[in-house]
Design a protein around this motif. Structure first.
Motif, PDB file in Angstrom:
ATOM      1  N   GLU A  73       0.835  -1.188   0.000  1.00  0.00           N
ATOM      2  CA  GLU A  73       0.000   0.000   0.000  1.00  0.00           C
ATOM      3  C   GLU A  73       0.881   1.254   0.000  1.00  0.00           C
ATOM      4  N   ASP A  75      -2.336   1.595  -2.887  1.00  0.00           N
ATOM      5  CA  ASP A  75      -2.622   0.806  -4.088  1.00  0.00           C
ATOM      6  C   ASP A  75      -2.086   1.473  -5.352  1.00  0.00           C
ATOM      7  N   PHE A 262      -3.694  -5.178  -6.301  1.00  0.00           N
ATOM      8  CA  PHE A 262      -4.767  -4.273  -6.725  1.00  0.00           C
ATOM      9  C   PHE A 262      -5.022  -4.408  -8.226  1.00  0.00           C
TER      10      PHE A 262
END
Length: 328
Positions: A73, A75, A262
């Protein structure tokens, strides 16, 4: 009847299901104007067009890429200037933790050392580093009359390493130049703008596309060496480089970077990310508007989406584009 209803849902509703499962999306919001603008544009389009719940997370190139690789993260990093980060980008791609989206800036980014054009008009040799060194006394230091001023990239930015190494390689200290850390991007642009407004000398690092280089006529100083990409990648941008050599900044490919999980989860959003791109001319005009109106990222996003549907509609399907337009 139940079978017919299930079949109807199966064949008609995949986009609805995808929209409902988009969930939360984290987007890196960098501190410079173009990256802030793109992050806010992505946030609005993903929320209103794709039904996501977005969160903007403050970041910079190094911290954001490291977090994407190690923690997965945020994304999305909407604008990564790749030249100084080839190692972690290649490692992340090879390890299938991140991937490239499209080019944030289709023309690529431009970096270099610059002087005002009005100075070159008076002293044509200032278009070269030899001319700058010859006329070093023109570039008066704001605090030390015995020194000449070179305005570097701010120390908190990744480009500071390259600026410092090139300062050393060019032996600017021997010409009595002092490397000035402006402290922030705002202070750096203010020094350049003030010099142009007062028609005073200025010499330092800057990049494009930016509102400043769109507004003021500047000349990039030629080092006379061309670009040595190996030197730039392996030494110029390396903080531990002991003997840097002179090279011009290579053009920077500026990509959107996405975490692999993602990308696998949201292929429709990846398609959008692959299409979402600005030319330098488009971005320069937008950034000039941002500066003139002292607009934050959200206000700039609203201006762009309202004023330039001819650009952003080409990134989306008609259905999603209509949702975004309605939300405006």
């Amino acid at each position: 009847m139940k079978i017919r209803l299930l079949a109807l849902l199966f064949f008609i509703s995949p986009s609805v299901f995808a929209e409902q499962t988009c969930g939360k999306v984290t987007i890196a919001e960098m501190s410079w104007a173009s990256a802030t603008l793109i992050a806010n544009i992505d946030s609005f389009i993903l929320e209103k067009g794709f039904g996501c719940e977005t969160e903007l997370i403050p970041g910079d190139n190094t911290i954001t890429l490291t977090s994407m690789y190690e923690r997965g993260e945020p994304d999305i990093a909407p604008e990564i200037w790749t030249n100084a980060f080839k190692e972690i980008l290649e490692k992340g791609i090879n390890d299938k933790r991140i991937r490239y989206g499209g080019k944030s800036l289709s023309d690529g980014g431009e970096e270099g050392f610059w002087v005002p054009k009005y100075m070159v008009d008076e002293y044509p040799e200032l278009s070269t580093i030899q001319g700058v060194i010859k006329h070093a006394k023109l570039f008066t230091h704001p605090e030390d009359p015995d020194k000449s001023a070179f305005y570097s990239c701010p120390s908190s930015w990744s480009c500071q390493t390259a600026s410092a190494n090139l300062f050393t390689a060019l032996e600017l200290d021997k010409a009595d130049f002092d490397l000035i850390d402006p402290g922030s991007g705002v202070a750096l642009s203010a020094s350049l703008a003030k010099a142009n407004f007062q028609h005073k000398p200025w010499f330092g690092y800057y990049w494009a596309p930016t509102a400043v280089l769109g507004k003021y006529d500047m000349v990039k100083v030629d080092f006379g060496t061309g670009v040595d990409e190996d030197e730039y990648a392996n030494c110029t941008t390396n903080i531990d480089c002991e003997s840097p050599k002179v090279t011009m900044h290579p053009p920077t490919i500026v990509y959107t970077v996405i975490t692999e999980p993602f990308a696998v989860r949201e292929p429709q959003i990846v398609k959008y990310m692959n299409k979402r791109s600005f030319t330098n001319a488009q971005m320069n005009k937008l950034l000039a508007w941002v500066e003139e109106n002292q607009a934050d990222g959200k206000t700039a996003m609203e201006y762009f989406l309202t004023a330039r549907p001819d650009i952003w509609r080409t990134w989306l399907t008609p259905e999603i584009a209509d949702k975004v337009a309605k939300a405006l």
